[in-house]
Design a protein around this motif. Structure first.
Motif, PDB file in Angstrom:
ATOM      1  N   UNK A 110     110.672  64.767  63.154  1.00 49.32           N
ATOM      2  CA  UNK A 110     111.122  64.546  64.532  1.00 49.32           C
ATOM      3  C   UNK A 110     111.460  63.075  64.789  1.00 49.32           C
ATOM      4  N   UNK A 111     112.553  62.856  65.507  1.00 48.21           N
ATOM      5  CA  UNK A 111     113.056  61.494  65.698  1.00 48.21           C
ATOM      6  C   UNK A 111     112.032  60.584  66.370  1.00 48.21           C
ATOM      7  N   UNK A 112     111.304  61.092  67.353  1.00 49.68           N
ATOM      8  CA  UNK A 112     110.379  60.227  68.084  1.00 49.68           C
ATOM      9  C   UNK A 112     109.307  59.654  67.179  1.00 49.68           C
ATOM     10  N   UNK A 113     108.689  60.489  66.319  1.00 48.32           N
ATOM     11  CA  UNK A 113     107.662  59.977  65.421  1.00 48.32           C
ATOM     12  C   UNK A 113     108.280  59.134  64.313  1.00 48.32           C
ATOM     13  N   UNK A 114     109.515  59.437  63.907  1.00 48.12           N
ATOM     14  CA  UNK A 114     110.188  58.626  62.893  1.00 48.12           C
ATOM     15  C   UNK A 114     110.378  57.198  63.390  1.00 48.12           C
ATOM     16  N   UNK A 115     110.819  57.047  64.621  1.00 46.43           N
ATOM     17  CA  UNK A 115     111.036  55.700  65.171  1.00 46.43           C
ATOM     18  C   UNK A 115     109.716  54.966  65.378  1.00 46.43           C
ATOM     19  N   UNK A 116     108.694  55.695  65.754  1.00 47.94           N
ATOM     20  CA  UNK A 116     107.371  55.088  65.894  1.00 47.94           C
ATOM     21  C   UNK A 116     106.869  54.577  64.544  1.00 47.94           C
ATOM     22  N   UNK A 117     106.997  55.386  63.492  1.00 47.97           N
ATOM     23  CA  UNK A 117     106.568  54.974  62.152  1.00 47.97           C
ATOM     24  C   UNK A 117     107.388  53.798  61.648  1.00 47.97           C
ATOM     25  N   UNK A 118     108.682  53.809  61.922  1.00 43.15           N
ATOM     26  CA  UNK A 118     109.553  52.736  61.452  1.00 43.15           C
ATOM     27  C   UNK A 118     109.124  51.401  62.023  1.00 43.15           C
ATOM     28  N   UNK A 119     108.764  51.378  63.304  1.00 44.63           N
ATOM     29  CA  UNK A 119     108.343  50.139  63.947  1.00 44.63           C
ATOM     30  C   UNK A 119     107.020  49.633  63.383  1.00 44.63           C
ATOM     31  N   UNK A 120     106.111  50.550  63.088  1.00 42.67           N
ATOM     32  CA  UNK A 120     104.772  50.160  62.642  1.00 42.67           C
ATOM     33  C   UNK A 120     104.711  49.827  61.156  1.00 42.67           C
ATOM     34  N   UNK A 121     105.595  50.430  60.341  1.00 40.39           N
ATOM     35  CA  UNK A 121     105.451  50.310  58.891  1.00 40.39           C
ATOM     36  C   UNK A 121     106.700  49.766  58.200  1.00 40.39           C
ATOM     37  N   UNK A 145     106.270  61.096  82.953  1.00 42.21           N
ATOM     38  CA  UNK A 145     106.766  59.719  83.062  1.00 42.21           C
ATOM     39  C   UNK A 145     106.465  58.919  81.797  1.00 42.21           C
ATOM     40  N   UNK A 146     105.288  59.131  81.230  1.00 42.96           N
ATOM     41  CA  UNK A 146     104.924  58.439  79.987  1.00 42.96           C
ATOM     42  C   UNK A 146     105.863  58.859  78.859  1.00 42.96           C
ATOM     43  N   UNK A 147     106.164  60.145  78.766  1.00 42.87           N
ATOM     44  CA  UNK A 147     107.078  60.644  77.728  1.00 42.87           C
ATOM     45  C   UNK A 147     108.446  59.994  77.873  1.00 42.87           C
ATOM     46  N   UNK A 148     108.967  59.971  79.099  1.00 43.63           N
ATOM     47  CA  UNK A 148     110.293  59.391  79.324  1.00 43.63           C
ATOM     48  C   UNK A 148     110.314  57.915  78.930  1.00 43.63           C
ATOM     49  N   UNK A 149     109.285  57.168  79.329  1.00 41.80           N
ATOM     50  CA  UNK A 149     109.235  55.737  79.006  1.00 41.80           C
ATOM     51  C   UNK A 149     109.078  55.504  77.505  1.00 41.80           C
ATOM     52  N   UNK A 150     108.219  56.299  76.857  1.00 40.83           N
ATOM     53  CA  UNK A 150     107.970  56.106  75.426  1.00 40.83           C
ATOM     54  C   UNK A 150     109.204  56.437  74.592  1.00 40.83           C
ATOM     55  N   UNK A 151     109.899  57.510  74.942  1.00 40.12           N
ATOM     56  CA  UNK A 151     111.102  57.862  74.196  1.00 40.12           C
ATOM     57  C   UNK A 151     112.185  56.806  74.378  1.00 40.12           C
ATOM     58  N   UNK A 152     112.328  56.311  75.596  1.00 41.31           N
ATOM     59  CA  UNK A 152     113.329  55.267  75.842  1.00 41.31           C
ATOM     60  C   UNK A 152     112.987  54.001  75.059  1.00 41.31           C
ATOM     61  N   UNK A 153     111.707  53.622  75.069  1.00 41.36           N
ATOM     62  CA  UNK A 153     111.296  52.407  74.369  1.00 41.36           C
ATOM     63  C   UNK A 153     111.501  52.516  72.865  1.00 41.36           C
ATOM     64  N   UNK A 154     111.373  53.726  72.320  1.00 40.06           N
ATOM     65  CA  UNK A 154     111.516  53.902  70.876  1.00 40.06           C
ATOM     66  C   UNK A 154     112.976  53.955  70.434  1.00 40.06           C
ATOM     67  N   UNK A 155     113.877  54.115  71.393  1.00 37.99           N
ATOM     68  CA  UNK A 155     115.293  54.197  71.053  1.00 37.99           C
ATOM     69  C   UNK A 155     115.843  55.598  71.000  1.00 37.99           C
ATOM     70  N   UNK A 156     115.010  56.592  71.345  1.00 39.07           N
ATOM     71  CA  UNK A 156     115.493  57.984  71.371  1.00 39.07           C
ATOM     72  C   UNK A 156     116.332  58.193  72.632  1.00 39.07           C
ATOM     73  N   UNK A 157     117.540  58.626  72.443  1.00 36.04           N
ATOM     74  CA  UNK A 157     118.417  58.895  73.585  1.00 36.04           C
ATOM     75  C   UNK A 157     118.367  60.385  73.903  1.00 36.04           C
TER      76      UNK A 157
END
Length: 331
Positions: A250-261, A300-312
């Motif tokens: 899933x894109x959201x977890x992929x972008x999260x992992x990319x930032x951390x690792x 609201x948290x989901x919307x903010x987190x997805x936007x911050x990660x770059x998921x459109x």
């Protein structure tokens, strides 16, 4: 003693008429308050008199004087009407700043990685006396756990819900490829041939290796080599850093992992269906103030987190339908 048949003749409207007459001592004013014509109020008073076998009110000049029986039963009737009014009065708005208790949410580990931390931080600011507990999610037991109160709601790609549950859409979860650029020296976006030639790692709690990626590749005449399968997303980043392989997740977890690792994210080189991530909660909680507030906060948290990660991706507010006012802002 009044029998059951006589008691059944006394309904709430009669008690209300009696109460207003006690206050106004005037038929015209009482009828106006009750939005009744004088004939209607007079008929109600006649029914009460017949049922209670007492005149209840005696006309004195232009007003009414209650009898001893009326005066004796008035306090009990007022108390009963007040109790009914309190019972049906709209509940006070939920105040997270003073609430003490626990919020519980069920999520699979990839969504937990995306949203649990931001949710805990927001909750700490808005409801400082509350506690957030994450519950390990089992899709097969989602309905049963919800009914047993294991969590307030669960977030997943849920199956068709029971009639006493509500499944509200959140967002469509697209897929993304992730890999370590130190091992795989390919620029994004990946080409189909390079993607098919690379080794692959999959994530499956049950150890399943055949996924929609393999089906999509087969449709265009390719296949891939799956060299490892991990049971949880938490194990994936270290596996990718240890070997030259690609994971499609899933894109959201992929972008999260990319930032951390320090991993690289690429759009898949083939069309993959998006999975509908939904929120599952009990129908009995649909209009509960505390439950509505928590659902709104999560959306609201989901919307903010997805936007911050770059998921459109758009986030639905269907789970918030019973509350439109903005959330409180932490001071």
């Amino acid at each position: 003693m009044m029998n059951d048949a006589a008691l059944r003749k006394i309904d709430l409207n009669l008690l209300l008429a009696f109460s207003v007459l006690m206050q106004e001592r005037n038929v015209s004013r009482a009828a106006e308050r009750l939005l009744l014509g004088q004939p209607g109020l007079s008929a109600a008073l006649r029914r009460l008199r017949e049922t209670l076998d007492d005149e209840l009110f005696v006309r004195v000049g232009r007003g009414l004087q209650p009898t001893a029986r009326a005066l004796s039963i008035a306090p009990a009737i007022e108390e009963a009407l007040s109790g009914i009014e309190r019972a049906i009065r709209p509940p006070a708005a939920f105040d997270p700043s003073s609430w003490q208790g626990e919020f519980r949410v069920g999520m699979c580990d990839n969504l937990e990685s995306d949203f649990f931390g931001p949710l805990a931080a927001r909750l700490r600011g808005l409801a400082p006396n509350a506690r957030l507990t994450g519950i390990a999610f089992d899709k097969r037991e989602a309905g049963r756990l919800l009914d047993e109160g294991a969590y307030d709601f669960s977030i997943s790609v849920h199956d068709e819900p029971a009639s006493w549950h509500i499944r509200a859409p959140l967002f469509d979860q697209a897929s993304a490829c992730i890999y370590d650029p130190r091992h795989i020296r390919l620029d994004a976006p990946l080409g189909l041939e390079d993607f098919a030639k690379a080794d692959h790692i999959t994530v499956s709690l049950e150890g399943i290796t055949l996924t929609n990626v393999d089906l999509a590749l087969a449709r265009v005449g390719y296949h891939r080599q799956v060299v490892a399968t991990v049971p949880r997303y938490s194990a994936l980043p270290m596996a990718l850093r240890a070997m030259p392989a690609i994971a499609t997740i899933p894109e959201s977890i992929a972008r999260c992992m990319a930032q951390l690792h320090n991993l690289k994210v690429s759009q898949p080189p083939l069309d993959l269906p998006a999975d509908p991530v939904t929120m599952l909660y009990r129908r009995v909680d649909q209009a509960d103030g505390r439950a509505v507030w928590f659902r709104r906060l999560f959306v609201e948290v989901v919307a903010d987190a997805l936007h911050a990660s770059g998921c459109r991706v758009g986030v639905s507010k269907a789970a918030c339908c019973y509350e439109q006012a903005p959330l409180a802002v932490a001071v």
